[in-house]
Scaffold this active site. Structure first.
Site, PDB file in Angstrom:
ATOM      1  N   ASP A 157       0.756  -7.141   2.623  1.00  0.00           N
ATOM      2  CA  ASP A 157       1.930  -6.414   3.110  1.00  0.00           C
ATOM      3  C   ASP A 157       1.571  -5.497   4.275  1.00  0.00           C
ATOM      4  O   ASP A 157       2.300  -5.429   5.275  1.00  0.00           O
ATOM      5  CB  ASP A 157       2.547  -5.582   1.986  1.00  0.00           C
ATOM      6  CG  ASP A 157       3.098  -6.414   0.847  1.00  0.00           C
ATOM      7  OD1 ASP A 157       3.363  -7.616   1.044  1.00  0.00           O
ATOM      8  OD2 ASP A 157       3.257  -5.855  -0.257  1.00  0.00           O
ATOM      9  N   ASP A 182       1.690  -6.982  -6.211  1.00  0.00           N
ATOM     10  CA  ASP A 182       1.610  -5.695  -5.526  1.00  0.00           C
ATOM     11  C   ASP A 182       0.931  -4.705  -6.463  1.00  0.00           C
ATOM     12  O   ASP A 182       1.204  -4.687  -7.665  1.00  0.00           O
ATOM     13  CB  ASP A 182       3.002  -5.188  -5.160  1.00  0.00           C
ATOM     14  CG  ASP A 182       3.640  -5.991  -4.039  1.00  0.00           C
ATOM     15  OD1 ASP A 182       2.905  -6.583  -3.235  1.00  0.00           O
ATOM     16  OD2 ASP A 182       4.883  -6.005  -3.958  1.00  0.00           O
TER      17      ASP A 182
END
Length: 156
Positions: free
Chosen positions: A136, A117
């Site tokens: 995501d 991320d």
């Protein structure tokens, strides 16, 4: 089903390319943080061993395999659903977003042991401590879209 596959491949490639670029070319894994357009857009390296917002994260190797299995199970479920009861063009696009994003995060878990991320966005005096990635975003939009538009076969 070709539309699902096309969207899934595009999302997967964009997701994996952005992760590769940020982690390896920009060396965010070492640097840790790069301010792009503060506070609106920043790169913050976060290795997520859990699901959204770090839920169910753990260092045990079995949790990685459970999350990989769950993601692949969801992908299989959505594929079977789209084959048996296609929801129209809009629903197929949302299915492709969800599948491409889920597979992007599965590859991360296989390659790195965690999901890479790096996107961090804050605004209006709210300091967001979380990071996310293209996969995501795609999973989120795909799931919401399927929930809202899957009953509409005429959505084109």
């Amino acid at each position: 089903m070709r539309l699902v596959a096309l969207i899934a491949v595009i999302v997967f490639v964009v997701d994996q390319f952005t992760k590769w670029w940020v982690v390896h070319v920009m060396d965010l894994a070492r640097v840790g943080a790069i301010d792009v357009l503060p506070p609106y857009l920043n790169f913050r390296m976060a290795w997520n061993t859990g699901i959204n917002f770090g839920l169910f994260s753990g260092t045990a190797d079995w949790t990685r395999w459970v999350l990989i299995s769950v993601a692949l199970g969801i992908v299989l479920f959505v594929l079977v659903w789209m084959r048996r009861d296609p929801p129209g063009r809009t629903g197929l696009v949302f299915a492709g977003l969800l599948i491409g994003g889920a597979l992007g995060n599965v590859v991360d878990r296989l390659l790195y042991g965690a999901v890479a991320d790096f996107l961090n966005m804050s605004c209006c005096g709210i300091d967001n401590p979380y990071a996310f990635n293209v996969a995501d975003i795609s999973v989120f939009i795909g799931a919401i879209g399927l929930a809202l538009f899957s009953g509409s076969k005429n959505a084109s």
